[in-house]
Scaffold this motif. Sequence first.
Motif, short mmCIF file in Angstrom:
data_model
loop_
_atom_site.label_atom_id
_atom_site.label_comp_id
_atom_site.label_asym_id
_atom_site.label_seq_id
_atom_site.Cartn_x
_atom_site.Cartn_y
_atom_site.Cartn_z
N GLN A 172 -9.08 -2.36 -0.81
CA GLN A 172 -8.20 -1.53 -1.62
C GLN A 172 -7.40 -2.33 -2.64
O GLN A 172 -6.47 -1.82 -3.26
CB GLN A 172 -7.27 -0.72 -0.71
N PRO B 246 0.82 -1.22 0.00
CA PRO B 246 0.00 0.00 0.00
C PRO B 246 0.85 1.27 0.00
O PRO B 246 1.95 1.30 0.56
CB PRO B 246 -0.80 -0.09 1.30
N GLU C 263 -3.00 4.93 1.27
CA GLU C 263 -3.79 3.70 1.45
C GLU C 263 -3.58 3.12 2.84
O GLU C 263 -4.53 2.67 3.49
CB GLU C 263 -3.41 2.68 0.39
#
Length: 190
Positions: A133, A27, A31
Amino acid sequence: MTLAGSALDLLRTRKSPKLFDLTSPGPTDAELDSMLAIASRVPDHGKLAPWRFILFQGDARDRAGDAIAAVFLTDNPEAEPERVAIERGRLTRAPLVIAVVSKTAPHAKIPEWEQTLSGAAACTLLLLAAHAQGYAATWLTEWYAYDGRARAALGLSESERIIGFVHIGTLARPQDDRPRPALADLITRY
């Protein structure tokens, strides 16, 4: 698709990948901040936040691995170099590892068990936030989560415990789903 439908699909499709199938990229900072904010939205009777997060990224994963390997070698001085390398690499198997740490304390109204469960819920929401995500994540503990010397080397106080290490990365290959228990075997009607 409705929000409820997409949320249910997210919940229905989350699974724990094999650790060795996690790869880069991990990430982004934005994020990661989002994942941690979501993980912090767990039931928390008394608003105690009886958990915290330790992030292992980049070189920090190697430094933590050195600490884990040192504890392992103390107990296993005759260990083969290959085995020590496995211990040293424990937190390098994904681009990001987040330790969810329980920091429960005696409280007049909120049992420590309930505080621990709040931290476990933070692990669960962290897994779901990563999945939402587009990342894959797996929750492990392994021996060093239970070893006081290893916990101290990773920055925990004597009263803190590791609820789990959440390994997050990109899935290198599709994963088969594991067999799930039959609901009829899990339900009792009172």
